[in-house]
Write a protein that holds these residues in place. Sequence first.
Motif, PDB file in Angstrom:
ATOM      1  N   SER A  25      40.458  33.518  66.270  1.00  0.00           N
ATOM      2  CA  SER A  25      41.062  34.483  67.665  1.00  0.00           C
ATOM      3  C   SER A  25      39.566  34.642  68.073  1.00  0.00           C
ATOM      4  O   SER A  25      39.434  36.169  67.649  1.00  0.00           O
ATOM      5  CB  SER A  25      41.990  34.740  67.040  1.00  0.00           C
ATOM      6  OG  SER A  25      42.095  35.805  68.256  1.00  0.00           O
ATOM      7  N   ARG A  37      38.278  37.721  65.318  1.00  0.00           N
ATOM      8  CA  ARG A  37      38.779  38.937  65.703  1.00  0.00           C
ATOM      9  C   ARG A  37      39.424  39.530  64.097  1.00  0.00           C
ATOM     10  O   ARG A  37      39.414  40.466  63.607  1.00  0.00           O
ATOM     11  CB  ARG A  37      40.262  38.735  65.946  1.00  0.00           C
ATOM     12  CG  ARG A  37      41.185  40.006  66.746  1.00  0.00           C
ATOM     13  CD  ARG A  37      42.517  40.196  66.838  1.00  0.00           C
ATOM     14  NE  ARG A  37      42.427  39.427  68.333  1.00  0.00           N
ATOM     15  CZ  ARG A  37      42.858  40.177  69.573  1.00  0.00           C
ATOM     16  NH1 ARG A  37      42.872  41.882  69.163  1.00  0.00           N
ATOM     17  NH2 ARG A  37      42.652  39.499  70.317  1.00  0.00           N
ATOM     18  N   PRO A  65      38.157  39.341  74.561  1.00  0.00           N
ATOM     19  CA  PRO A  65      39.118  37.631  73.327  1.00  0.00           C
ATOM     20  C   PRO A  65      38.034  36.965  74.772  1.00  0.00           C
ATOM     21  O   PRO A  65      37.782  36.969  76.206  1.00  0.00           O
ATOM     22  CB  PRO A  65      40.296  37.631  74.624  1.00  0.00           C
ATOM     23  CG  PRO A  65      41.105  38.876  74.100  1.00  0.00           C
ATOM     24  CD  PRO A  65      39.556  39.662  74.952  1.00  0.00           C
ATOM     25  N   ARG A  70      38.060  29.590  72.273  1.00  0.00           N
ATOM     26  CA  ARG A  70      38.301  29.861  72.138  1.00  0.00           C
ATOM     27  C   ARG A  70      39.683  27.851  72.431  1.00  0.00           C
ATOM     28  O   ARG A  70      39.904  27.539  71.817  1.00  0.00           O
ATOM     29  CB  ARG A  70      40.203  30.458  72.169  1.00  0.00           C
ATOM     30  CG  ARG A  70      41.452  30.798  71.384  1.00  0.00           C
ATOM     31  CD  ARG A  70      42.556  31.841  71.949  1.00  0.00           C
ATOM     32  NE  ARG A  70      43.371  32.351  71.034  1.00  0.00           N
ATOM     33  CZ  ARG A  70      44.492  31.389  72.076  1.00  0.00           C
ATOM     34  NH1 ARG A  70      44.447  30.719  72.412  1.00  0.00           N
ATOM     35  NH2 ARG A  70      45.998  31.224  70.591  1.00  0.00           N
ATOM     36  N   CYS A 119      50.489  32.731  73.838  1.00  0.00           N
ATOM     37  CA  CYS A 119      49.484  32.539  74.038  1.00  0.00           C
ATOM     38  C   CYS A 119      49.556  31.018  74.348  1.00  0.00           C
ATOM     39  O   CYS A 119      48.673  31.289  75.409  1.00  0.00           O
ATOM     40  CB  CYS A 119      48.251  32.158  72.744  1.00  0.00           C
ATOM     41  SG  CYS A 119      48.002  33.947  71.446  1.00  0.00           S
ATOM     42  N   ARG A 161      48.624  42.555  68.474  1.00  0.00           N
ATOM     43  CA  ARG A 161      48.276  40.778  69.081  1.00  0.00           C
ATOM     44  C   ARG A 161      49.715  40.103  70.015  1.00  0.00           C
ATOM     45  O   ARG A 161      49.469  40.268  70.699  1.00  0.00           O
ATOM     46  CB  ARG A 161      47.528  40.430  67.770  1.00  0.00           C
ATOM     47  CG  ARG A 161      46.870  40.745  66.975  1.00  0.00           C
ATOM     48  CD  ARG A 161      46.581  40.217  65.506  1.00  0.00           C
ATOM     49  NE  ARG A 161      46.234  38.652  66.177  1.00  0.00           N
ATOM     50  CZ  ARG A 161      46.518  37.653  66.280  1.00  0.00           C
ATOM     51  NH1 ARG A 161      46.854  37.717  64.477  1.00  0.00           N
ATOM     52  NH2 ARG A 161      46.381  36.232  65.564  1.00  0.00           N
ATOM     53  N   GLN A 165      49.086  39.955  74.002  1.00  0.00           N
ATOM     54  CA  GLN A 165      48.938  38.968  74.989  1.00  0.00           C
ATOM     55  C   GLN A 165      50.367  38.976  75.515  1.00  0.00           C
ATOM     56  O   GLN A 165      49.928  38.355  76.702  1.00  0.00           O
ATOM     57  CB  GLN A 165      49.285  37.618  73.524  1.00  0.00           C
ATOM     58  CG  GLN A 165      48.416  37.239  73.368  1.00  0.00           C
ATOM     59  CD  GLN A 165      47.765  36.822  73.652  1.00  0.00           C
ATOM     60  OE1 GLN A 165      47.986  35.684  74.963  1.00  0.00           O
ATOM     61  NE2 GLN A 165      46.191  37.171  73.272  1.00  0.00           N
TER      62      GLN A 165
END
Length: 414
Positions: A25, A37, A65, A70, A119, A161, A165
């Motif tokens: 992440s 993260r 982010p 990613r 995600c 988290r 999201q």
Amino acid sequence: MVRNDLFITVPNFFKCPISLDVMKSPVSLCTGVTYDRSSIQKWLDNGNNTCPATMQVLQSKDFVPNHTLRRLIRTWSDSIENPSDSNVSNSPPLLSNRQIQNLIKNIENRDENCFDCLCKIADFADDSVENRKFVANIEGFLPVLVGVLSNADVDYDLKIRVLEQTVRALDLLLTDYVEKEQLMRSMVRNQDLLSSIVLVLQKGCLDSKIRSARVLETLAVEQESKLLIGEKEGIIFELLRLISSESDSTAIEAGLSCLISLAMPRRIRLRIVRFGSVQKLGKLLSNSDSRVSIIEKVLKLLEMLSTCTEGRTAICEDPVCVKAIVQKMLKVSKSATDHAVVILWSVCYLFRDSKAQEAVTKSSNGSTKILLLMQSNCSPSVRQMCGDLLKIFRVNSKSCLSSYDTKTTHIMPF
């Protein structure tokens, strides 16, 4: 890295500078360096206030982010798992209606992979306008997201988290949801949901805070909604913290837009004033690096606050604010100038505050700017306010303005 008895070279920029493992992440600090993260969060939780790679002192401990990185890591990882697949792309995989329904079911049941499901759907929706509209109108999905925000029953670290999201998905999808009016009414009346958004504003990364502000602005469409959101403990405070993020213009604009949307009811304007907003807004206005859209929003919010006695008092008592307002007149945009005139009219003419009047006359070309503006192609209401201001300054001044008759027609000197 070893996989299936083969040694695989990992690109250096896929590795976390702390753990040296492939990032799961990736998030970026204000220094521009990206970390995994979990690794950077542990570093910060241990009381460190520097960037591990550069050792620079962090001006902000928020992180954003890195969705692009990613996706690159995911694509690379998929290509390692399936080396025969030569059609790998950087875009999220296409999801069928059935696959999305399965992901939604996992989210609704709060499965262990709830975070990964969120995600995947958010990445898919973020990839194109068509994907976003498709996901937004899948029956029952947005209520499921609302349910996650209302009751994220997981351990604390994962909870943040998951909430981040969920807010990201709502920010992407809420605008395109066809039957959103009824859903939004139920959302703003849900105190648990609002508490979750406050938690994201407090503990989330900067990108999540920005999205939270945008979601709240989208929800604040009716008088009742504005009151319920604006009076929720922590929301005004966190939005004002967001506009203090001087290093991120997007965060400042998101916070200002949300505050403007909430500030319609007088009760909310009073709350915004009482949290020390005028001082923060004056500081923003004095910042020479502020972009035009930020200055316009600051002046718009100050204009709204100047409609109540407490707001006018706060503006007059701040030594920076009135001077900064005068400085922005005729320098930024017509919209900014109009807002500035209304504020000055409120504090100098309507409120008759001597300190504000003195600040205007002592500012560089303060009275002259108002005189020039009155002679320009401004609206009738702005011209009338300029005339009222000049009358006030004529009474108090020993300058040439003392003989100026506001009814006289002038020719512009340029």
